[in-house]
Design a protein around this motif. Sequence first.
Motif, PDB file in Angstrom:
ATOM      1  N   TRP A 225     -28.975 -19.406  43.352  1.00 48.84           N
ATOM      2  CA  TRP A 225     -29.526 -18.296  44.145  1.00 48.84           C
ATOM      3  C   TRP A 225     -28.568 -17.115  44.221  1.00 48.84           C
ATOM      4  N   ARG A 226     -27.238 -17.394  44.070  1.00 48.92           N
ATOM      5  CA  ARG A 226     -26.246 -16.315  44.064  1.00 48.92           C
ATOM      6  C   ARG A 226     -25.921 -15.855  42.656  1.00 48.92           C
ATOM      7  N   TRP A 227     -25.827 -16.827  41.742  1.00 47.98           N
ATOM      8  CA  TRP A 227     -25.390 -16.508  40.383  1.00 47.98           C
ATOM      9  C   TRP A 227     -26.435 -15.719  39.607  1.00 47.98           C
ATOM     10  N   GLY A 228     -27.715 -16.031  39.793  1.00 47.65           N
ATOM     11  CA  GLY A 228     -28.771 -15.311  39.075  1.00 47.65           C
ATOM     12  C   GLY A 228     -28.711 -13.812  39.308  1.00 47.65           C
ATOM     13  N   PRO A 229     -28.695 -13.362  40.588  1.00 50.12           N
ATOM     14  CA  PRO A 229     -28.585 -11.921  40.830  1.00 50.12           C
ATOM     15  C   PRO A 229     -27.310 -11.302  40.281  1.00 50.12           C
ATOM     16  N   GLU A 230     -26.200 -12.059  40.278  1.00 51.47           N
ATOM     17  CA  GLU A 230     -24.964 -11.528  39.689  1.00 51.47           C
ATOM     18  C   GLU A 230     -25.149 -11.264  38.200  1.00 51.47           C
ATOM     19  N   LEU A 231     -25.822 -12.183  37.513  1.00 52.78           N
ATOM     20  CA  LEU A 231     -26.032 -12.000  36.080  1.00 52.78           C
ATOM     21  C   LEU A 231     -27.003 -10.847  35.805  1.00 52.78           C
ATOM     22  N   GLU A 232     -27.964 -10.631  36.696  1.00 47.21           N
ATOM     23  CA  GLU A 232     -28.847  -9.461  36.548  1.00 47.21           C
ATOM     24  C   GLU A 232     -28.035  -8.174  36.675  1.00 47.21           C
ATOM     25  N   GLU A 233     -27.087  -8.165  37.624  1.00 45.30           N
ATOM     26  CA  GLU A 233     -26.210  -7.001  37.766  1.00 45.30           C
ATOM     27  C   GLU A 233     -25.380  -6.811  36.497  1.00 45.30           C
ATOM     28  N   ALA A 234     -24.860  -7.920  35.974  1.00 43.54           N
ATOM     29  CA  ALA A 234     -24.058  -7.834  34.751  1.00 43.54           C
ATOM     30  C   ALA A 234     -24.903  -7.361  33.575  1.00 43.54           C
ATOM     31  N   ALA A 235     -26.159  -7.801  33.517  1.00 47.66           N
ATOM     32  CA  ALA A 235     -27.057  -7.351  32.450  1.00 47.66           C
ATOM     33  C   ALA A 235     -27.287  -5.844  32.541  1.00 47.66           C
ATOM     34  N   ASP A 236     -27.441  -5.335  33.765  1.00 50.86           N
ATOM     35  CA  ASP A 236     -27.591  -3.886  33.939  1.00 50.86           C
ATOM     36  C   ASP A 236     -26.350  -3.148  33.439  1.00 50.86           C
ATOM     37  N   ALA A 237     -25.177  -3.738  33.716  1.00 50.55           N
ATOM     38  CA  ALA A 237     -23.933  -3.108  33.264  1.00 50.55           C
ATOM     39  C   ALA A 237     -23.841  -3.101  31.739  1.00 50.55           C
ATOM     40  N   LEU A 238     -24.285  -4.191  31.105  1.00 46.50           N
ATOM     41  CA  LEU A 238     -24.303  -4.233  29.636  1.00 46.50           C
ATOM     42  C   LEU A 238     -25.233  -3.158  29.079  1.00 46.50           C
ATOM     43  N   ALA A 239     -26.437  -3.065  29.668  1.00 48.75           N
ATOM     44  CA  ALA A 239     -27.411  -2.081  29.192  1.00 48.75           C
ATOM     45  C   ALA A 239     -26.864  -0.662  29.334  1.00 48.75           C
ATOM     46  N   ALA A 241     -23.890   0.208  29.120  1.00 46.82           N
ATOM     47  CA  ALA A 241     -22.838   0.406  28.116  1.00 46.82           C
ATOM     48  C   ALA A 241     -23.389   0.402  26.692  1.00 46.82           C
ATOM     49  N   GLY A 242     -24.715   0.319  26.562  1.00 47.92           N
ATOM     50  CA  GLY A 242     -25.319   0.292  25.236  1.00 47.92           C
ATOM     51  C   GLY A 242     -25.246  -1.059  24.562  1.00 47.92           C
ATOM     52  N   LEU A 243     -24.964  -2.106  25.335  1.00 45.96           N
ATOM     53  CA  LEU A 243     -24.860  -3.468  24.806  1.00 45.96           C
ATOM     54  C   LEU A 243     -26.118  -4.255  25.162  1.00 45.96           C
ATOM     55  N   PRO A 244     -26.486  -5.264  24.366  1.00 42.28           N
ATOM     56  CA  PRO A 244     -27.730  -5.992  24.612  1.00 42.28           C
ATOM     57  C   PRO A 244     -27.635  -6.884  25.858  1.00 42.28           C
ATOM     58  N   PRO A 245     -28.555  -6.731  26.815  1.00 47.07           N
ATOM     59  CA  PRO A 245     -28.501  -7.501  28.058  1.00 47.07           C
ATOM     60  C   PRO A 245     -29.336  -8.774  28.040  1.00 47.07           C
ATOM     61  N   GLU A 246     -30.066  -9.029  26.946  1.00 46.19           N
ATOM     62  CA  GLU A 246     -31.074 -10.087  26.963  1.00 46.19           C
ATOM     63  C   GLU A 246     -30.509 -11.477  27.259  1.00 46.19           C
ATOM     64  N   MET A 247     -29.327 -11.797  26.742  1.00 44.58           N
ATOM     65  CA  MET A 247     -28.778 -13.129  26.955  1.00 44.58           C
ATOM     66  C   MET A 247     -28.517 -13.393  28.431  1.00 44.58           C
ATOM     67  N   LEU A 248     -27.959 -12.395  29.125  1.00 46.22           N
ATOM     68  CA  LEU A 248     -27.687 -12.588  30.542  1.00 46.22           C
ATOM     69  C   LEU A 248     -28.976 -12.631  31.353  1.00 46.22           C
ATOM     70  N   ARG A 249     -29.974 -11.835  30.961  1.00 42.69           N
ATOM     71  CA  ARG A 249     -31.253 -11.887  31.691  1.00 42.69           C
ATOM     72  C   ARG A 249     -31.913 -13.250  31.506  1.00 42.69           C
ATOM     73  N   ALA A 250     -31.784 -13.816  30.312  1.00 46.29           N
ATOM     74  CA  ALA A 250     -32.346 -15.145  30.072  1.00 46.29           C
ATOM     75  C   ALA A 250     -31.622 -16.199  30.910  1.00 46.29           C
ATOM     76  N   ALA A 251     -30.297 -16.070  31.017  1.00 44.79           N
ATOM     77  CA  ALA A 251     -29.541 -17.009  31.851  1.00 44.79           C
ATOM     78  C   ALA A 251     -29.954 -16.883  33.304  1.00 44.79           C
ATOM     79  N   ALA A 252     -30.169 -15.654  33.767  1.00 44.78           N
ATOM     80  CA  ALA A 252     -30.612 -15.440  35.144  1.00 44.78           C
ATOM     81  C   ALA A 252     -31.989 -16.054  35.371  1.00 44.78           C
ATOM     82  N   SER A 253     -32.865 -15.913  34.392  1.00 41.03           N
ATOM     83  CA  SER A 253     -34.206 -16.505  34.488  1.00 41.03           C
ATOM     84  C   SER A 253     -34.122 -18.028  34.539  1.00 41.03           C
ATOM     85  N   THR A 254     -33.206 -18.591  33.773  1.00 40.20           N
ATOM     86  CA  THR A 254     -33.004 -20.041  33.804  1.00 40.20           C
ATOM     87  C   THR A 254     -32.513 -20.482  35.177  1.00 40.20           C
ATOM     88  N   LEU A 255     -31.556 -19.762  35.724  1.00 40.65           N
ATOM     89  CA  LEU A 255     -31.032 -20.095  37.049  1.00 40.65           C
ATOM     90  C   LEU A 255     -32.121 -20.045  38.122  1.00 40.65           C
TER      91      LEU A 255
END
Length: 279
Positions: A225-239, A241-255
């Motif tokens: 419940w805490r880690w998923g939102p953190e990874l969504e934040e990290a995915a936004d940071a990747l996006a 920076a022009g980097l692909p966020p899909e892996m982190l969004r998938a991990a957040a969805s799994t969580l």
Amino acid sequence: MDQPAVGILHPGSMGAAVAACAAGNASETLWCKAGRSPASAARADQFGLTPVATLAELLDRSDIVISLCPPAAAEDLARDVAGHRFTGVYVEANAINPERAQRIASCFGPDATVVDGGVIGSPPVRGKTPTLYLSGPHAATQRIETLFAGTAVRTAVLGTEIGKASALKLAYASFQKTSRVLVALAVGMAHEHGVDQELIEVASRRSDSYLAEPEYVAKTASRAWRWGPELEEAADALAAAGLPPEMLRAAASTLARWNDVKDDCELTLTDALNRLAQS
């Protein structure tokens, strides 16, 4: 300089323990009991924090306020604090992306100082020594370093730019938390085919492999419940920076499949894998 009064928003497992560390160098450590759960009240009492009735009272009495809350609540909470015309040092220590940290800094008036913070490590209890990374105006980061001097919370200043501490926190979380999710998926696949013990044996031949520690899967589930939102934040940071966020969004969805076992210390590996396999 006189010892500052410190307010903590809010006393979760990390926030309460961090505030308790600050207590030795503070005149008082406060928390606002309005709207908080019995569990929060019990934690605050355990760590010796002083309750106040309202956010306004906490802000009036505090020289330094530390915000440690779920990422989704960070901006609303900061706006509430800014709306009370807080004039002290506001430490934005949540797992949010750098752009959000900068947005939060911009909502405060000129009489307040915002410090960007990021905690890496476990709560400072039972010998754990997390590091609070800081970035922001020099005088303010120096005050926070002094606040935690000689405590289990180490501090490290990354510079004056708001967003640096948040970036480091999310960069580390991107690896550390996603690695745990991959362990859960690998062990779940192996378990389905009856080769989970063999998988662990293979992984144990390698050094520093999360895969050799499947007991962490249940711990990961309880923290989802805490880690998923953190990874969504990290995915936004990747996006950003022009980097692909899909892996982190998938991990957040799994969580998210584990959101209903929040802080369940009794959860077993089998229970966690079974929940992960449900659609």
